[in-house]
Design a protein around this motif. Sequence first.
Motif, PDB file in Angstrom:
ATOM      1  N   GLU A   1       0.821  -1.216   0.000  1.00  0.00           N
ATOM      2  CA  GLU A   1       0.000   0.000   0.000  1.00  0.00           C
ATOM      3  C   GLU A   1       0.850   1.259   0.000  1.00  0.00           C
ATOM      4  OE1 GLU A   1      -3.886  -0.634   2.382  1.00  0.00           O
ATOM      5  OE2 GLU A   1      -2.333  -1.604   3.553  1.00  0.00           O
ATOM      6  N   GLY A   2       2.162   1.087  -0.032  1.00  0.00           N
ATOM      7  CA  GLY A   2       3.027   2.255  -0.117  1.00  0.00           C
ATOM      8  C   GLY A   2       3.411   2.838   1.226  1.00  0.00           C
ATOM      9  N   GLY A   3       3.000   2.212   2.307  1.00  0.00           N
ATOM     10  CA  GLY A   3       3.345   2.721   3.627  1.00  0.00           C
ATOM     11  C   GLY A   3       4.776   2.420   4.026  1.00  0.00           C
ATOM     12  N   LEU A   4       5.348   1.421   3.400  1.00  0.00           N
ATOM     13  CA  LEU A   4       6.744   1.074   3.609  1.00  0.00           C
ATOM     14  C   LEU A   4       7.332   0.715   2.251  1.00  0.00           C
ATOM     15  CD1 LEU A   4       6.380  -1.271   6.734  1.00  0.00           C
ATOM     16  CD2 LEU A   4       7.339   1.037   6.742  1.00  0.00           C
ATOM     17  N   VAL A   5       8.628   0.814   2.144  1.00  0.00           N
ATOM     18  CA  VAL A   5       9.273   0.385   0.907  1.00  0.00           C
ATOM     19  C   VAL A   5      10.375  -0.601   1.255  1.00  0.00           C
ATOM     20  CG1 VAL A   5       8.777   2.436  -0.438  1.00  0.00           C
ATOM     21  CG2 VAL A   5      10.819   2.359   0.986  1.00  0.00           C
ATOM     22  N   VAL A   6      10.522  -1.596   0.408  1.00  0.00           N
ATOM     23  CA  VAL A   6      11.620  -2.534   0.589  1.00  0.00           C
ATOM     24  C   VAL A   6      12.738  -2.109  -0.347  1.00  0.00           C
ATOM     25  CG1 VAL A   6      10.190  -4.441   1.328  1.00  0.00           C
ATOM     26  CG2 VAL A   6      10.580  -4.093  -1.087  1.00  0.00           C
TER      27      VAL A   6
ATOM     28  N   LEU B   1      -1.751   6.587   4.365  1.00  0.00           N
ATOM     29  CA  LEU B   1      -0.671   5.771   4.907  1.00  0.00           C
ATOM     30  C   LEU B   1       0.685   6.304   4.447  1.00  0.00           C
ATOM     31  CD1 LEU B   1      -0.424   3.201   6.603  1.00  0.00           C
ATOM     32  CD2 LEU B   1      -0.363   1.899   4.492  1.00  0.00           C
ATOM     33  N   GLN B   2       0.690   6.926   3.289  1.00  0.00           N
ATOM     34  CA  GLN B   2       1.962   7.361   2.730  1.00  0.00           C
ATOM     35  C   GLN B   2       2.423   8.701   3.271  1.00  0.00           C
ATOM     36  OE1 GLN B   2       2.826   6.639  -1.503  1.00  0.00           O
ATOM     37  NE2 GLN B   2       0.883   5.569  -1.659  1.00  0.00           N
ATOM     38  N   PHE B   3       1.501   9.593   3.511  1.00  0.00           N
ATOM     39  CA  PHE B   3       1.982  10.883   4.000  1.00  0.00           C
ATOM     40  C   PHE B   3       1.870  11.020   5.505  1.00  0.00           C
ATOM     41  CE2 PHE B   3      -1.842  12.982   5.221  1.00  0.00           C
ATOM     42  CZ  PHE B   3      -2.832  12.591   4.351  1.00  0.00           C
ATOM     43  N   GLY B   4       1.317  10.017   6.172  1.00  0.00           N
ATOM     44  CA  GLY B   4       1.199  10.070   7.623  1.00  0.00           C
ATOM     45  C   GLY B   4       2.508  10.328   8.346  1.00  0.00           C
ATOM     46  N   PRO B   5       3.480   9.470   8.143  1.00  0.00           N
ATOM     47  CA  PRO B   5       4.738   9.656   8.864  1.00  0.00           C
ATOM     48  C   PRO B   5       5.382  11.004   8.563  1.00  0.00           C
ATOM     49  CG  PRO B   5       4.677   7.511   7.796  1.00  0.00           C
ATOM     50  CD  PRO B   5       3.489   8.276   7.294  1.00  0.00           C
ATOM     51  N   PHE B   6       5.221  11.428   7.302  1.00  0.00           N
ATOM     52  CA  PHE B   6       5.830  12.697   6.920  1.00  0.00           C
ATOM     53  C   PHE B   6       5.158  13.863   7.629  1.00  0.00           C
ATOM     54  CE2 PHE B   6       5.656  16.361   4.016  1.00  0.00           C
ATOM     55  CZ  PHE B   6       6.990  16.726   4.082  1.00  0.00           C
ATOM     56  N   MET B   7       3.846  13.854   7.656  1.00  0.00           N
ATOM     57  CA  MET B   7       3.118  14.914   8.333  1.00  0.00           C
ATOM     58  C   MET B   7       3.548  15.007   9.792  1.00  0.00           C
ATOM     59  SD  MET B   7       1.102  16.361   6.168  1.00  0.00           S
ATOM     60  CE  MET B   7      -0.557  16.918   6.557  1.00  0.00           C
TER      61      MET B   7
END
Lengths: 246, 246
Positions: free
Chosen positions: B76-81, B175-181
Motif C-alpha cells: 500500500e506504499g506505507g513502507l518500501v523494501v 498511509l503514505q503521508f502520515g509519517p511525513f506529516m
Amino acid sequence: MKRAADQPPPLGDVVAPDDDAAVDGPLHDRVYRQLRHALVTGRIVPGRAVTLRGLAQSLGVSPMPVREAIRRVSAEGGLVVGTNRRVWVPAMDAERYDELIRARTLLEPEAAVRALPHIDRERLERLRDIDDSIDVALEQGDVEAYMAGNHRFHFEIYTAAPSRVLVPLIESLWLQFGPFMRSVYGRLGTAALVDHHVNALDAIIARDAEALAAAIRADIMDGMELIASSIVSIAVAAEEESRRRA
Amino acid sequence: MKRAADQPPPLGDVVAPDDDAAVDGPLHDRVYRQLRHALVTGRIVPGRAVTLRGLAQSLGVSPMPVREAIRRVSAEGGLVVGTNRRVWVPAMDAERYDELIRARTLLEPEAAVRALPHIDRERLERLRDIDDSIDVALEQGDVEAYMAGNHRFHFEIYTAAPSRVLVPLIESLWLQFGPFMRSVYGRLGTAALVDHHVNALDAIIARDAEALAAAIRADIMDGMELIASSIVSIAVAAEEESRRRA
DNA sequence: TCGGCGAAATTGTGATCACATTGACCGAGG
DNA sequence: CCTCGGTCAATGTGATCACAATTTCGCCGA
C-alpha cells in the motif's frame, strides 16, 4: 567507496518492473509478478477460489512465497480474502465497476499529462509498435494478447516520468478490473473492440496535454459503455454459476 | 439452510475495520492494523529501518505474522523494501509530495460527494464529536491526537457509503503521508494548524455536494501550502540525519 | 587520528511441520 | 426424492529452523 548500507530509500528504489520475465529477485516477488500478470491479462477468472497450495504447486514453489504474494495482491485489491479466510477473485457489480471507472478517469489522464513531457522518441516508437501489435491481436481475435498490449500501451505512457504514487494506484485499478474485462471479452469477442490509441498517439506527437487527457478519458469511457450493458448479464451468469455449484 | 461455503465474495466481505482495537481475526491482521495505525498517526518516523524481528518482539508476536503485515503495508506504499531487502519508511521529496496531494484532491472530494447522501444524523453527530476532539487536541498541542482525529473525521465521511475502490485508494494515500506529516508537525507544532472541518460540516448539513467537495479540497490544499515550504528543510534534515548515521 | 579490513551478529527468505477451522463428500433417515 | 448428520480431506495460520546476504563493530595499520 564506503557507504553505511543504503540510506533511506535512495530515490528510485522499489523494483516494479512491470514487464514480466525477469527471473531475478526473491521468489515471492517472482510469484507476485506471475500472479499479477495472470490477473491483468485475465488468465485467472472470477468465481474460482485461489488456494495457497494449489497455486504453489502449479508454479512449482513452496506455499511460503505464494502466501506473501497473495497477501500483496490482495492488498492491491486484485484478490479478496473472505470472512472464511478463503481467497477469491472479487466479484464485479455495478457499484464497484462505477467506482473503478471513476477512479480511472480521475487518475489516468493526470498521470498521462504528467508523463507527456518525458515521452521521448524511442518511447513513442515503442508505443507505435505496441499499437500495431494490438491491431494484430484484434484482427486475430486474441483476447489475451489484446489485453496485454492494452496494458503495456497505457503504462508505457504513464511510466515515462518516474512516479511513486499515481502509477501504483493505477496499477491497482487495472489489477481489479482485469479479470472482469476478460470474462466480458470472452462473451463479446474482440469484434466490438475499437482501437482508440491513435488519438492518444496524435496528442503525444502534438505535445497537446489537454488532447492527451481527453484521449485517455475517451478510451476509458468507451470501454465502459461497451461493457456497462453486459454487466447485468455477467452478474446473472455468475449467480447462476454459483447456484449450480451449490 | 445449506450453502456450499460462501459463494464468490457475497458483497461486503472484506474486514476493513479502520478503527483500531478489535482483537479478533488472524494475528497478521491485528499486526497489520497496529502497524498501519502507527504509521498514520506518525508513531513510526522516516529514517529508521523497520526490522522484522524487532517489530515482532515489540508487539510480542512471532516474526511470521509481522512478515505478512509488512508485505501488506508495503504493497500500500506505507513502507518500501530497498534493493537490499531492508524495509524503510519511504523518504519524502517534492515530487512524491506533489503526487500525493494531487491524488488526494482528485479522489477525496469524489469520495465525499458519493458518501454525502448516506450521511445520516448519527454519523453527523459523530463528526461533530470528532471535530470537538480535534479542537481539544489543537489547544493542547497534542500532535498524535490531532492526526488520529483528522484521520477519523475524513474517513467517517468517506465510509458513509460502502466503497471497495475509492476508500482503499485514499487509505493508501494517508498511509503514505502520515509519517511525513508527523515530522512536519513535530517541527511546526500545532499552532500553525487550523480547523477547516467546519466548512465541511456546514456543507454536509446543507446537503451541498459542490460545497463539500470544495471544503475537502481546501482542507487538503491548505495543509499542503503550510507544509510545502518546510519540505526542503525536512529533506535537508533527513540528509544530515543519514550522513550522521553513516 | 583516520581509513579500511575481517569477524560476528543481525537481517530477510524460504521450507517444513503442527494445528484449528472450514470445506466437501456420502450415507442414513424422513 | 429430499434433508439432515457425521466423517474426512483440504485450507489458511502460525511457529521454528536453516541459510545466504548484509550490516555492524572492533581491530589493525598507515
